[in-house]
Motif scaffolding. Structure first.
Motif, PDB file in Angstrom:
ATOM      1  N   UNK A 194      -3.088  11.300  -3.282  1.00  0.00           N
ATOM      2  CA  UNK A 194      -2.028  11.023  -2.306  1.00  0.00           C
ATOM      3  C   UNK A 194      -1.671   9.538  -2.236  1.00  0.00           C
ATOM      4  N   UNK A 195      -2.628   8.675  -2.552  1.00  0.00           N
ATOM      5  CA  UNK A 195      -2.324   7.247  -2.554  1.00  0.00           C
ATOM      6  C   UNK A 195      -1.290   6.906  -3.625  1.00  0.00           C
ATOM      7  N   UNK A 196      -1.406   7.535  -4.773  1.00  0.00           N
ATOM      8  CA  UNK A 196      -0.443   7.285  -5.842  1.00  0.00           C
ATOM      9  C   UNK A 196       0.915   7.914  -5.515  1.00  0.00           C
ATOM     10  N   UNK A 197       0.912   9.007  -4.770  1.00  0.00           N
ATOM     11  CA  UNK A 197       2.190   9.585  -4.352  1.00  0.00           C
ATOM     12  C   UNK A 197       2.918   8.647  -3.382  1.00  0.00           C
ATOM     13  N   UNK A 198       2.173   7.980  -2.528  1.00  0.00           N
ATOM     14  CA  UNK A 198       2.786   7.014  -1.610  1.00  0.00           C
ATOM     15  C   UNK A 198       3.424   5.855  -2.368  1.00  0.00           C
ATOM     16  N   UNK A 199       2.751   5.422  -3.420  1.00  0.00           N
ATOM     17  CA  UNK A 199       3.244   4.305  -4.222  1.00  0.00           C
ATOM     18  C   UNK A 199       4.573   4.651  -4.889  1.00  0.00           C
ATOM     19  N   UNK A 200       4.766   5.912  -5.234  1.00  0.00           N
ATOM     20  CA  UNK A 200       5.923   6.310  -6.030  1.00  0.00           C
ATOM     21  C   UNK A 200       7.134   6.686  -5.179  1.00  0.00           C
ATOM     22  N   UNK A 201       7.142   6.342  -3.915  1.00  0.00           N
ATOM     23  CA  UNK A 201       8.291   6.636  -3.064  1.00  0.00           C
ATOM     24  C   UNK A 201       9.478   5.744  -3.441  1.00  0.00           C
ATOM     25  N   UNK A 202      10.675   6.246  -3.155  1.00  0.00           N
ATOM     26  CA  UNK A 202      11.902   5.534  -3.511  1.00  0.00           C
ATOM     27  C   UNK A 202      11.958   4.158  -2.837  1.00  0.00           C
ATOM     28  N   UNK A 203      11.536   4.076  -1.592  1.00  0.00           N
ATOM     29  CA  UNK A 203      11.597   2.805  -0.870  1.00  0.00           C
ATOM     30  C   UNK A 203      10.729   1.748  -1.542  1.00  0.00           C
ATOM     31  N   UNK A 206      12.501   0.469  -4.723  1.00  0.00           N
ATOM     32  CA  UNK A 206      13.587  -0.459  -4.415  1.00  0.00           C
ATOM     33  C   UNK A 206      13.030  -1.834  -4.046  1.00  0.00           C
ATOM     34  N   UNK A 207      11.967  -1.833  -3.253  1.00  0.00           N
ATOM     35  CA  UNK A 207      11.378  -3.103  -2.826  1.00  0.00           C
ATOM     36  C   UNK A 207      10.740  -3.853  -3.987  1.00  0.00           C
ATOM     37  N   UNK A 208      10.416  -3.150  -5.068  1.00  0.00           N
ATOM     38  CA  UNK A 208       9.758  -3.800  -6.201  1.00  0.00           C
ATOM     39  C   UNK A 208      10.632  -4.869  -6.835  1.00  0.00           C
ATOM     40  N   UNK A 209      11.935  -4.689  -6.792  1.00  0.00           N
ATOM     41  CA  UNK A 209      12.837  -5.655  -7.441  1.00  0.00           C
ATOM     42  C   UNK A 209      12.729  -7.040  -6.797  1.00  0.00           C
ATOM     43  N   UNK A 210      12.926  -7.165  -5.480  1.00  0.00           N
ATOM     44  CA  UNK A 210      12.775  -8.510  -4.893  1.00  0.00           C
ATOM     45  C   UNK A 210      11.341  -9.033  -4.941  1.00  0.00           C
ATOM     46  N   UNK A 264       3.663  -2.243  -6.894  1.00  0.00           N
ATOM     47  CA  UNK A 264       5.085  -2.202  -7.258  1.00  0.00           C
ATOM     48  C   UNK A 264       5.282  -1.926  -8.743  1.00  0.00           C
ATOM     49  N   UNK A 265       4.331  -2.328  -9.564  1.00  0.00           N
ATOM     50  CA  UNK A 265       4.383  -1.949 -10.982  1.00  0.00           C
ATOM     51  C   UNK A 265       4.274  -0.434 -11.133  1.00  0.00           C
ATOM     52  N   UNK A 266       3.318   0.163 -10.439  1.00  0.00           N
ATOM     53  CA  UNK A 266       3.135   1.614 -10.529  1.00  0.00           C
ATOM     54  C   UNK A 266       4.320   2.372  -9.932  1.00  0.00           C
ATOM     55  N   UNK A 267       5.026   1.759  -8.988  1.00  0.00           N
ATOM     56  CA  UNK A 267       6.171   2.441  -8.389  1.00  0.00           C
ATOM     57  C   UNK A 267       7.275   2.687  -9.403  1.00  0.00           C
ATOM     58  N   UNK A 268       7.309   1.864 -10.450  1.00  0.00           N
ATOM     59  CA  UNK A 268       8.333   2.032 -11.489  1.00  0.00           C
ATOM     60  C   UNK A 268       7.915   3.010 -12.576  1.00  0.00           C
ATOM     61  N   UNK A 269       6.671   3.443 -12.576  1.00  0.00           N
ATOM     62  CA  UNK A 269       6.178   4.334 -13.631  1.00  0.00           C
ATOM     63  C   UNK A 269       6.699   5.750 -13.387  1.00  0.00           C
ATOM     64  N   UNK A 270       7.376   6.358 -14.365  1.00  0.00           N
ATOM     65  CA  UNK A 270       7.880   7.726 -14.187  1.00  0.00           C
ATOM     66  C   UNK A 270       6.736   8.725 -14.064  1.00  0.00           C
TER      67      UNK A 270
END
Length: 365
Positions: A194-203, A206-210, A264-270
């Motif tokens: 579930x921790x990795x599912x939280x990381x992969x949220x759309x929000x 988006x925040x990873x870019x800034x 934020x790196x993991x948030x971009x991983x498909x």
């Protein structure tokens, strides 16, 4: 044998149907592939840092999170290690034997590239990339302890901080780096799906870019003001030219910064299967093999042309490094070199009852 349509004899247990193999999670294979590409690109950038503040800033940014990401994932997949005989065998065949093989190979290769014919083969002093195999071996051996103590992450951070203030820790098994990277492995042990599912949220995506843009600006500012050695985690604070107490402060600060970048790196991983998903199962091959090219490139003069040190050259080096490590993770390379990277030395162990038909499981990269 009981023929089709014939009932089994009374009292005889029928064979249980084979359990379906657990399907791999594409997210983790994609993440491992992305991380190993960053590892290779970081090594390719190393000779380009002199004279380029931009490349040095990118190098520092990547080193702040690529190995922590790899180690956290390794810790996550080590949660099931309980010290049972079959787990210990996999530890030996998946880490210890490859460590011996590649430590020897890298030493012989370095004798040639560095013109040091008398350089000894030392299994106690990991050379180049082999430190990770030695560290992962030690981390996994201590997994049952970390899963049973109170506040394991706080304890691991305390160990890492103490390591940075001690300059007496020698190079045996690269223990300084093993202890300083320990909190990332312990964190991986504590994580749940579930921790990795939280990381992969759309929000988060988006925040990873800034966040990464800001991290690059900070890295660019820090280039002339801070040594990148802090991100290698292989030396004490005093060895980096700072007072010993700096290590106590820098360790948790760097841990938090690296952890933010990993998130934020993991948030971009498909999370879906892609062309690179299968490559994530062979990251150990890419990791161990690309080092020969990274070391040999300097000896062969690949960085000698002046254009390599210009922006277009840096881009070309980045692409070539990514392509090479990708090829090294492909199934044909894995099949050809499995006997080296994932050996099956059955002669080394006594056969236990009930083990005859058990499949060998590769250690996650």
């Amino acid at each position: 044998m009981v023929s089709a349509g014939t009932k089994a004899a009374p009292g005889r247990a029928t064979a249980a149907p084979p359990r379906p193999a657990k399907e791999r999670d594409a997210f983790f294979d994609n993440a491992k592939y992305a991380a190993i590409v960053l590892v290779a690109v970081g090594h390719a950038w190393e000779p380009l840092r002199d004279g380029s503040r931009f490349v040095t800033a990118m190098y520092m940014l990547v080193y702040a999170f690529h190995m922590p990401a790899f180690i956290i994932i390794s810790g996550y997949f080590s949660r099931g290690f309980d010290g049972r005989p079959e787990r210990l065998k996999r530890l030996v065949t998946g880490l210890f034997i490859p460590y011996v093989v590649f430590e020897t190979a890298y030493t012989l290769f370095t004798r040639w590239t560095d013109q040091e014919p008398d350089r000894p083969v030392s299994l106690l002093d990991p050379l180049y990339l082999t430190w990770f195999l030695a560290a992962l071996f030690l981390w996994r051996l201590t997994t049952p302890l970390w899963l049973r103590v109170r506040m394991p992450l706080a304890l691991a951070l305390a160990v890492a901080m103490l390591a940075t203030v001690s300059s007496s820790i020698g190079s045996d098994l690269d223990l300084q780096r093993t202890l300083q990277f320990l909190p990332y492995f312990v964190l991986g042990l504590l994580l749940k799906p579930e921790h990795f599912r939280l990381v992969r949220r759309r929000a988060v995506r988006i925040a990873a870019v800034p966040v990464f843009a800001g991290a690059f600006v900070v890295a660019y500012w820090a280039v002339p003001r801070m040594t990148g050695g802090w991100f290698y985690h292989r030396e004490s604070a005093e060895q980096l030219g700072a007072p010993a107490w700096y290590g106590v402060v820098m360790t948790p600060v760097l841990f938090v910064c690296s952890l933010v970048l990993v998130v934020y790196f993991l948030s971009w991983v498909p999370g879906r299967r892609m062309w690179c998903t299968v490559l994530g199962t062979g990251t150990l091959y890419g990791y161990l093999l690309h080092g020969f090219l990274a070391q040999g490139a300097k000896y062969w003069g690949w960085y000698d042309p002046a254009w390599i040190h210009r922006p277009l050259g840096a881009l070309a080096v980045t692409v070539v490094a990514a392509v090479i490590v990708t090829l090294l993770c492909t199934p044909p390379v894995r099949r050809a070199l499995r006997f080296v990277v994932e050996p099956d030395p059955r002669w080394l162990f006594r056969r236990e009852s009930g083990e005859a038909g058990r499949d060998r499981v590769a250690v996650p990269g």
